[in-house]
Design a protein around this motif. Structure first.
Motif, PDB file in Angstrom:
ATOM      1  N   ASN A 147       0.814  -1.217   0.000  1.00  0.00           N
ATOM      2  CA  ASN A 147       0.000   0.000   0.000  1.00  0.00           C
ATOM      3  C   ASN A 147       0.847   1.266   0.000  1.00  0.00           C
ATOM      4  OD1 ASN A 147      -2.420  -1.396  -0.105  1.00  0.00           O
ATOM      5  ND2 ASN A 147      -2.693  -1.392   2.125  1.00  0.00           N
ATOM      6  N   VAL A 148       2.081   1.165   0.432  1.00  0.00           N
ATOM      7  CA  VAL A 148       3.002   2.304   0.392  1.00  0.00           C
ATOM      8  C   VAL A 148       4.109   2.077  -0.648  1.00  0.00           C
ATOM      9  CG1 VAL A 148       2.529   3.114   2.733  1.00  0.00           C
ATOM     10  CG2 VAL A 148       4.349   1.436   2.353  1.00  0.00           C
ATOM     11  N   ASN A 149       3.791   1.254  -1.647  1.00  0.00           N
ATOM     12  CA  ASN A 149       4.685   0.968  -2.781  1.00  0.00           C
ATOM     13  C   ASN A 149       6.008   0.330  -2.401  1.00  0.00           C
ATOM     14  OD1 ASN A 149       2.897   1.798  -4.790  1.00  0.00           O
ATOM     15  ND2 ASN A 149       3.477   3.939  -4.490  1.00  0.00           N
ATOM     16  N   ASP A 150       5.999  -0.475  -1.358  1.00  0.00           N
ATOM     17  CA  ASP A 150       7.169  -1.267  -0.989  1.00  0.00           C
ATOM     18  C   ASP A 150       6.820  -2.712  -1.339  1.00  0.00           C
ATOM     19  OD1 ASP A 150       9.487  -2.288   0.020  1.00  0.00           O
ATOM     20  OD2 ASP A 150       9.078  -1.774   2.117  1.00  0.00           O
ATOM     21  N   TRP A 151       7.154  -3.125  -2.554  1.00  0.00           N
ATOM     22  CA  TRP A 151       6.688  -4.403  -3.096  1.00  0.00           C
ATOM     23  C   TRP A 151       7.409  -5.601  -2.524  1.00  0.00           C
ATOM     24  CZ3 TRP A 151       2.183  -4.157  -5.393  1.00  0.00           C
ATOM     25  CH2 TRP A 151       1.778  -2.928  -5.889  1.00  0.00           C
ATOM     26  N   VAL A 152       8.665  -5.420  -2.146  1.00  0.00           N
ATOM     27  CA  VAL A 152       9.432  -6.501  -1.522  1.00  0.00           C
ATOM     28  C   VAL A 152      10.081  -5.918  -0.263  1.00  0.00           C
ATOM     29  CG1 VAL A 152      11.203  -8.262  -1.838  1.00  0.00           C
ATOM     30  CG2 VAL A 152       9.860  -7.510  -3.791  1.00  0.00           C
ATOM     31  N   PRO A 153       9.330  -5.902   0.833  1.00  0.00           N
ATOM     32  CA  PRO A 153       9.854  -5.264   2.043  1.00  0.00           C
ATOM     33  C   PRO A 153      11.010  -6.046   2.673  1.00  0.00           C
ATOM     34  CG  PRO A 153       7.747  -6.327   2.497  1.00  0.00           C
ATOM     35  CD  PRO A 153       7.990  -6.431   1.029  1.00  0.00           C
ATOM     36  N   ASN A 154      11.905  -5.321   3.305  1.00  0.00           N
ATOM     37  CA  ASN A 154      13.005  -5.935   4.054  1.00  0.00           C
ATOM     38  C   ASN A 154      12.523  -6.202   5.470  1.00  0.00           C
ATOM     39  OD1 ASN A 154      15.369  -6.164   2.412  1.00  0.00           O
ATOM     40  ND2 ASN A 154      15.430  -3.940   2.343  1.00  0.00           N
ATOM     41  N   ILE A 155      12.894  -7.359   5.990  1.00  0.00           N
ATOM     42  CA  ILE A 155      12.559  -7.719   7.366  1.00  0.00           C
ATOM     43  C   ILE A 155      13.847  -8.021   8.111  1.00  0.00           C
ATOM     44  CG2 ILE A 155      11.519  -9.518   8.807  1.00  0.00           C
ATOM     45  CD1 ILE A 155       9.231  -9.696   6.964  1.00  0.00           C
ATOM     46  N   THR A 156      13.932  -7.526   9.333  1.00  0.00           N
ATOM     47  CA  THR A 156      15.068  -7.829  10.187  1.00  0.00           C
ATOM     48  C   THR A 156      14.655  -8.902  11.163  1.00  0.00           C
ATOM     49  OG1 THR A 156      15.808  -5.537  10.014  1.00  0.00           O
ATOM     50  CG2 THR A 156      16.708  -6.841  11.834  1.00  0.00           C
ATOM     51  N   LEU A 157      15.394 -10.011  11.156  1.00  0.00           N
ATOM     52  CA  LEU A 157      15.101 -11.110  12.065  1.00  0.00           C
ATOM     53  C   LEU A 157      15.537 -10.760  13.473  1.00  0.00           C
ATOM     54  CD1 LEU A 157      16.224 -14.040   9.760  1.00  0.00           C
ATOM     55  CD2 LEU A 157      13.892 -13.564  10.488  1.00  0.00           C
ATOM     56  N   PRO A 158      14.796 -11.235  14.492  1.00  0.00           N
ATOM     57  CA  PRO A 158      15.190 -10.934  15.873  1.00  0.00           C
ATOM     58  C   PRO A 158      16.487 -11.646  16.246  1.00  0.00           C
ATOM     59  CG  PRO A 158      13.291 -12.403  15.829  1.00  0.00           C
ATOM     60  CD  PRO A 158      13.593 -12.032  14.409  1.00  0.00           C
ATOM     61  N   GLU A 159      17.142 -11.114  17.268  1.00  0.00           N
ATOM     62  CA  GLU A 159      18.417 -11.681  17.757  1.00  0.00           C
ATOM     63  C   GLU A 159      18.197 -13.042  18.359  1.00  0.00           C
ATOM     64  OE1 GLU A 159      21.431 -10.344  17.259  1.00  0.00           O
ATOM     65  OE2 GLU A 159      20.442  -8.761  16.175  1.00  0.00           O
TER      66      GLU A 159
END
Length: 169
Positions: free
Chosen positions: A157-169
Motif C-alpha cells: 500500500n506504500v509501494n514497498d513491493w518486496v519489504p526488508n525484514i530484520t530477524l530478531p536476535e
C-alpha cells in the motif's frame, strides 16, 4: 508567491509525528521479524519449507499453487553477485505474477540459525531463497503467515513491493 499562498494554505511546521511514525514502523518491523521466525520454525517442523534458489525455482515451475510465502536472503557480499540478483528478479516477478507474498532478509547467518545451515547429508544449504509451501489449502492456517501476509499487504500500500525484514536476535 508560494504554492501554499496561492491555495490559501499555511505550511505546517514539522512536528514530532515523524519520530513517532518511525517508531511505529520499527515496531511493525520487529513484529514482522518475529512472525517470520515463527513461520520458518513451524514450516520446517511440518516439512513445508523449500530452501535454495534452484530448488525454489523448480517448485514454482512445477506447482506454484502450493507456494504460500517467499523469503529472499542476501548478505552485503551477495549484493555484487549479478547472477544471484538476476535470479532474485525472476523469482520476484514470478511471485508477483502468482500473488505470492515475498520479503527480503539481509542476514543469512540469522536465517541459518533458525532453519539450519546444512542439510542432513552435511552439505551447506543454499538459503538465498526459501519457500513456504502449503500443499493443501485448508490443512494449515498459521497465525504467523497471516501476520506476514498483512505486513506485505500494508507494505504494498506504500509501494514497498518486496519489504526488508530484520530477524530478531
Amino acid at each position: 508567491m508560494t504554492l501554499e499562498e496561492i491555495h490559501g494554505q499555511e505550511t505546517m511546521p514539522e512536528t514530532s509525528d515523524s519520530s513517532s511514525s518511525s517508531a511505529a514502523t520499527g515496531n511493525r518491523m520487529q513484529k514482522a521479524g518475529k512472525a517470520l521466525q515463527e513461520l520458518l520454525v513451524s514450516s520446517q517442523r511440518r516439512g513445508c519449507l523449500t530452501a535454495g534458489v534452484y530448488e525454489s525455482a523448480k517448485l514454482m515451475n512445477v506447482d506454484p499453487d502450493t507456494v504460500a510465502f517467499c523469503v529472499l536472503a542476501a548478505d552485503e557480499e551477495d549484493e555484487g553477485d549479478i547472477a544471484l540478483q538476476i535470479h532474485f528478479t525472476l523469482i520476484q516477478a514470478f511471485c508477483c505474477e502468482n500473488d505470492i507474498d515475498i520479503v527480503r532478509v539481509n542476514d543469512i547467518q540469522k536465517l541459518a540459525a533458525i532453519v539450519g545451515a546444512s542439510e542432513e547429508a552435511g552439505e551447506p544449504r543454499d538459503l538465498h531463497c526459501i519457500l513456504i509451501t502449503n500443499p493443501n489449502e485448508d490443512a494449515w492456517k498459521d497465525p504467523a503467515l497471516d501476520k506476514l501476509n498483512l505486513f506485505c499487504e500494508e507494505s504494498r500500500n506504500v509501494n514497498d513491493w518486496v519489504p526488508n525484514i530484520t530477524l530478531p536476535e
